[in-house]
Design a protein around this motif. Structure first.
Motif, PDB file in Angstrom:
ATOM      1  N   ARG A 121       0.875  -1.194   0.019  1.00  0.00           N
ATOM      2  CA  ARG A 121       0.006  -0.014   0.119  1.00  0.00           C
ATOM      3  C   ARG A 121       0.789   1.194  -0.026  1.00  0.00           C
ATOM      4  O   ARG A 121       0.608   2.212  -0.554  1.00  0.00           O
ATOM      5  CB  ARG A 121      -1.069   0.115   1.314  1.00  0.00           C
ATOM      6  N   LYS A 125       0.990   4.251  -2.868  1.00  0.00           N
ATOM      7  CA  LYS A 125       0.639   5.579  -2.192  1.00  0.00           C
ATOM      8  C   LYS A 125       1.875   6.414  -2.955  1.00  0.00           C
ATOM      9  O   LYS A 125       1.384   7.870  -3.245  1.00  0.00           O
ATOM     10  CB  LYS A 125       0.647   5.652  -0.641  1.00  0.00           C
ATOM     11  N   GLU A 128       0.917   7.498  -6.335  1.00  0.00           N
ATOM     12  CA  GLU A 128      -0.462   8.188  -6.689  1.00  0.00           C
ATOM     13  C   GLU A 128      -0.389   9.091  -7.719  1.00  0.00           C
ATOM     14  O   GLU A 128      -1.222   9.391  -8.620  1.00  0.00           O
ATOM     15  CB  GLU A 128      -1.124   8.509  -5.355  1.00  0.00           C
ATOM     16  N   SER A 229      -7.343  -5.446  -1.183  1.00  0.00           N
ATOM     17  CA  SER A 229      -8.098  -3.997  -0.906  1.00  0.00           C
ATOM     18  C   SER A 229      -7.052  -2.802  -1.455  1.00  0.00           C
ATOM     19  O   SER A 229      -7.561  -1.734  -1.803  1.00  0.00           O
ATOM     20  CB  SER A 229      -8.079  -3.888   0.836  1.00  0.00           C
ATOM     21  N   SER A 230      -5.727  -3.213  -1.229  1.00  0.00           N
ATOM     22  CA  SER A 230      -4.906  -1.909  -1.890  1.00  0.00           C
ATOM     23  C   SER A 230      -4.792  -1.740  -3.547  1.00  0.00           C
ATOM     24  O   SER A 230      -4.786  -0.581  -3.738  1.00  0.00           O
ATOM     25  CB  SER A 230      -3.219  -2.653  -1.393  1.00  0.00           C
ATOM     26  N   GLU A 232      -7.647  -2.579  -5.028  1.00  0.00           N
ATOM     27  CA  GLU A 232      -8.808  -2.033  -5.228  1.00  0.00           C
ATOM     28  C   GLU A 232      -8.836  -0.421  -5.085  1.00  0.00           C
ATOM     29  O   GLU A 232      -9.519   0.299  -5.773  1.00  0.00           O
ATOM     30  CB  GLU A 232      -9.761  -2.705  -4.577  1.00  0.00           C
ATOM     31  N   GLU A 233      -8.026  -0.100  -4.003  1.00  0.00           N
ATOM     32  CA  GLU A 233      -8.004   1.273  -3.786  1.00  0.00           C
ATOM     33  C   GLU A 233      -7.340   2.110  -4.837  1.00  0.00           C
ATOM     34  O   GLU A 233      -7.849   3.296  -5.094  1.00  0.00           O
ATOM     35  CB  GLU A 233      -7.127   1.389  -2.368  1.00  0.00           C
TER      36      GLU A 233
END
Length: 862
Positions: A121, A125, A128, A229-230, A232-233
């Motif tokens: 994650r 980040k 991004e 989840s990472s 998908e985010e």
């Protein structure tokens, strides 16, 4: 019992307060452990430990230390009573090791914070607002996979009953539940640690499935959930990143006790245990999903899971797609009509089915190339194959052999008796098809050829499949060469070049997605050429094999045969993968998990999740940096070439020393390892009486040196190599290499770990031995030389200075088992005397029992 350790930093402070202090507290409960025969054992043990420490400091022999202890603190003079009390001491110390493991595991999350590693994650980040970086990470994730393979190597001593106690003890220690801790220690005192007879391959498999059922089933799913989840985010498609492999029941290399029926039985056992896990989860899910609209699907899934979990008469089949389809129906209904309530529970089970299918872990088959050549020769005797080959086929050169291989599908008419290995090979080839039909293709799809020395070793095996029930178009098998020795590693890329350019093999690779797995053995290469040469040979082999595969557009995955200690490829494993340059394929990390490494790094869900995440992040971050590996540049490569050669020469000279094996047999329990009832695998490959180094298994070789507290395979020769560089005026260059190369730094750091578990003061009395004194001094001198040079290279004052918590953990563990080491030497020394049968058995048993605790305390020492 254990001295307080000086606090020098936050993690050290945590270790001192959370581990050492609590161990001292709970250790006092051992005074009431329920052992019989000997009174006051718990009271005498601390005195014995202190007496051992003082004796070693004063360079006393084990016999002198033990004799003076009994004279000073007991009224015991009868040798039988002395042995009885020493056995009680061993029982206590074995359980103290378990207690320390549990205390350390209970503090795992506090000792290993998120600051110690970057997460997926956090990588996403950072990307991004960088489209190019984001795209690169997404591609790396798409291509990446991690396969952990559990192997049945004989240094995982705890049976399932003890593992369950350790698990419960760890939980109780986390919340300082004194009453439960005391009860569990009482239970531990009454629970046998070992089997009275050696396990079968199926027994070994059953023992290891404890980790699959209680650790990996949850840890792998939890990590996959975090990945999902990472991704998908950050709008990246989901990717299955984790695979599990399994060797017990499939690995028959040098183990005549593994048979085809065992392989089939283990595959069924893996399947049944998995479905019991699914059923357990589904029952919890069913208690929450009590809504209208899902009843029929819920009952249908429950019925199927129940039958597959408990009905032994059911005809097995791969039903993973059925489960996924019906679980998705339940999830869709929950989302559409019930606000998605408890859909997360369905997601959790879905994730597990997608990870583990109907098989849980892929069962690898492994056999030695020499056995497979003999099987090929056996089949060539019969119609219709006999007409395709000349009688002197085995004497032909490699190219002539390959030209004669026709790869024709045939039904061979066997009419003669085959030996057991041949029969097993042919039955296993047929059995793989059965396993795939029942559990799915991924249940058993790799055949590993150990001691692979030529391309024909693989091609001949492919013919065996075509002659025994398999069709060319449905050959759903990946053939994996295993290169182990220094010379085999050197010629590996030429072998793969020959295979990549072979029409039949290339066509087969295309049918398998142009993917090739290659296994590299760390253990045998170290035993063959020493620590530095083994690591350098594997590095160069990986570079060459990667270049060859890239040239032929093959997606290469290295399967690393790593043991627990650095001398067998262990240590800070994730740092090796993080330090790969772009010249080494690193998108698919595959490695064996064996020995105490299973319990020490994957013994709890917390530790398993941490280590799985470390490896995944190492692979992704390595690909992200795509650094050129400076070890390939001059003068770095030239210096490492010379250093590896110097280290190799020093190690080979040691191996060829006339006292080498005699020393190991005389002062270590090597000759007794075959009597330890923890493995179905023989200690050596040949059945002859006389021990030969080439027949000795690497794991036994390393274990013996570890028991001696000398760990020769983990450092010998590196001190000489560094000293030669210093004398040649290259010290600044080698320092620069150390500072700039993560790979070389990891080799050095792991060498220091081996040396941290080495203590020549314990065997200082060997120096006076008329036969072995000079040999011992030679070993000690190389240790001192290596220690001096490694510390100078790293700029440190003590070994493992940059790993203070691990260093302290090792120090406490070594202190706990010091009495076991001395008792072992005491027993081995007495075995040199003239003894009656009863005395012989008593001292042998005494020596053997010390092995378990010493290995378990080391966590990665064998």
């Amino acid at each position: 019992m254990t001295q307080k350790l000086r606090v020098t930093g936050p993690r050290e402070s945590i270790f001192n307060n959370e581990v050492v202090s609590r161990f001292e507290l709970y250790n006092s409960l051992f005074l009431t452990l329920p052992f019989y025969k000997i009174k006051d054992t718990g009271t005498l043990l601390p005195l014995f430990i202190k007496h051992c420490e003082d004796g070693v400091k004063n360079l006393k022999t084990p016999a002198e230390i033990i004799k003076s202890f009994f004279e000073r603190y007991t009224q015991t003079t009868d040798p039988k009573d002395i042995i009885d009390l020493l056995f009680r001491f061993i029982q206590y110390i074995e359980r103290q090791v378990v207690l320390f493991d549990a205390v350390e595991d209970a503090s795992f999350t506090k000792l290993n914070t998120t600051e110690d590693h970057s997460s997926l994650r956090s990588m996403l980040k950072k990307s991004e607002f960088n489209a190019e970086l984001h795209e690169k990470i997404a591609k790396l994730i798409e291509d990446f996979s991690l396969r952990l393979v559990l192997t049945a190597h004989p240094t995982q001593f705890y049976p399932g009953s003890v593992l369950s106690i350790i698990n419960d003890l760890t939980t109780a220690i986390k919340i300082n539940d004194i009453v439960t801790i005391n009860q569990l220690l009482q239970q531990l005192g009454k629970t046998p640690f070992f089997n009275k007879k050696s396990p079968t391959p199926v027994d070994e498999a059953l023992s290891l499935t404890w980790y699959l059922e209680n650790v990996f089933y949850f840890a792998a799913a939890n990590i996959q959930s975090e990945i999902d989840s990472s991704l998908e985010e950050f709008n990246i498609p989901s990717k299955k990143a984790i695979e599990l492999g399994f060797w017990p029941g499939g690995d028959r290399d040098g183990n005549p006790n593994v048979h085809a029926q065992d392989t089939i039985q283990v595959s069924k056992m893996l399947r049944q245990i998995l479905f019991r896990c699914y059923y357990r989860d589904f029952r919890k899910l069913k208690r929450r999903i009590t809504f209208r609209g899902v009843e029929e699907t819920v009952y249908k899934v429950q019925d199927v899971l129940y039958k597959n979990a408990f009905d032994t008469n059911i005809e097995p089949a791969n039903i993973s797609e059925f489960l996924i389809e019906n679980l998705n129906q339940i999830k869709d209904t929950l989302i559409e009509f019930h606000d998605g309530l408890f859909a997360d529970l369905v997601d959790d089970l879905l994730r597990k089915v997608e990870l583990f299918g109907s098989h849980f872990a892929s069962l690898d088959i492994r056999q030695d190339s020499r056995v497979l050549r003999n099987v090929h020769a056996y089949c060539r005797q019969f119609k219709p194959i006999i007409s395709l080959f000349p009688e002197n086929f085995d004497e032909l050169g490699e190219e002539e052999k390959i030209q004669l291989l026709s790869f024709k599908t045939a039904k061979v008419n066997y009419s003669g008796d085959a030996d057991s290995l041949t029969t097993d090979t042919l039955q296993t080839i047929a059995g793989i098809r059965q396993i795939q039909q029942q559990n799915g293709e991924l249940a058993c799809h790799r055949y590993i050829i150990s001691n692979c020395q030529q391309a024909s070793d693989i091609l001949q095996l492919m013919e065996l499949f075509l002659w025994n029930g398999w069709d060319e178009k449905e050959l759903t098998i990946d053939f994996v060469p295993l290169f182990e020795t220094v010379s085999d590693l050197e010629g590996a890329s030429q072998i793969m070049e020959r295979l990549y350019t072979h029409p039949f093999y290339r066509k087969h690779l295309e049918s398998r997605g142009n993917k090739q797995d290659i296994m590299l053995g760390f253990s045998d290469s170290t035993k063959d050429g020493g620590y530095l040469m083994a690591n350098w040979s594997i590095f160069n082999a990986k570079v060459a094999l990667t270049a060859t595969s890239v040239a032929h557009n093959i997606q290469l995955a290295f399967f690393d045969g790593r043991g627990g200690p650095p001398s067998r490829g262990g240590g800070k494993t994730h740092r090796f993968y993080a330090s790969m340059g772009k010249e080494i394929a690193n998108k698919n990390i595959q490695l064996t998990i064996q020995g105490q490494t299973i319990s020490s790094q994957y013994g709890s869900i917390d530790s398993a999740e941490f280590n799985i995440e470390q490896l995944i992040n190492a692979g992704i971050s390595s690909g992200l940096k795509e650094k050129h590996n400076i070890l390939l540049d001059s003068p770095h490569k030239d210096i490492l070439d010379v250093m590896a050669k110097d280290s190799f020469d020093a190690f080979v000279a040691l191996r060829k020393h006339p006292l080498f094996l005699n020393y190991l047999e005389r002062f270590s329990p090597l000759s007794l390892l075959s009597k330890i009832t923890i493995s179905s695998r023989p200690v050596k490959r040949s059945s002859g009486e006389k021990l030969r180094l080439e027949d000795l298994r690497a794991i036994s070789f390393v274990t013996a040196w570890g028991q001696l507290k000398q760990n020769i395979p983990g450092f010998y020769g590196i001190g000489t190599a560094l000293k030669n560089q210093e004398a040649s005026g290259n010290w600044d260059k080698i320092r620069k290499t150390y500072q700039e190369s993560g790979y070389f730094k990891t080799i050095i750091d792991n060498g220091m770990m081996s040396m941290s578990k080495t203590d020549f003061s314990i065997t200082a009395h060997f120096a006076k031995d008329p036969e072995f004194g000079d040999f011992w001094k030679m070993l000690r001198d190389e240790y001192e030389r290596s220690k001096e040079m490694l510390l100078k290279l790293a700029g440190h004052t003590t070994l493992m200075e940059n790993y203070p918590v691990e260093k302290r953990s090792i120090a406490v563990r070594e202190k706990i088992v010091l009495p076991l080491v001395l008792i072992q030497h005491f027993a081995l020394e007495n075995l040199q005397h003239q003894l009656d049968d009863e005395q012989l058995q008593s001292y042998e048993k005494l020596a053997i029992r010390t092995v378990y605790g010493i290995v378990n305390a080391g966590r990665n020492s064998a």
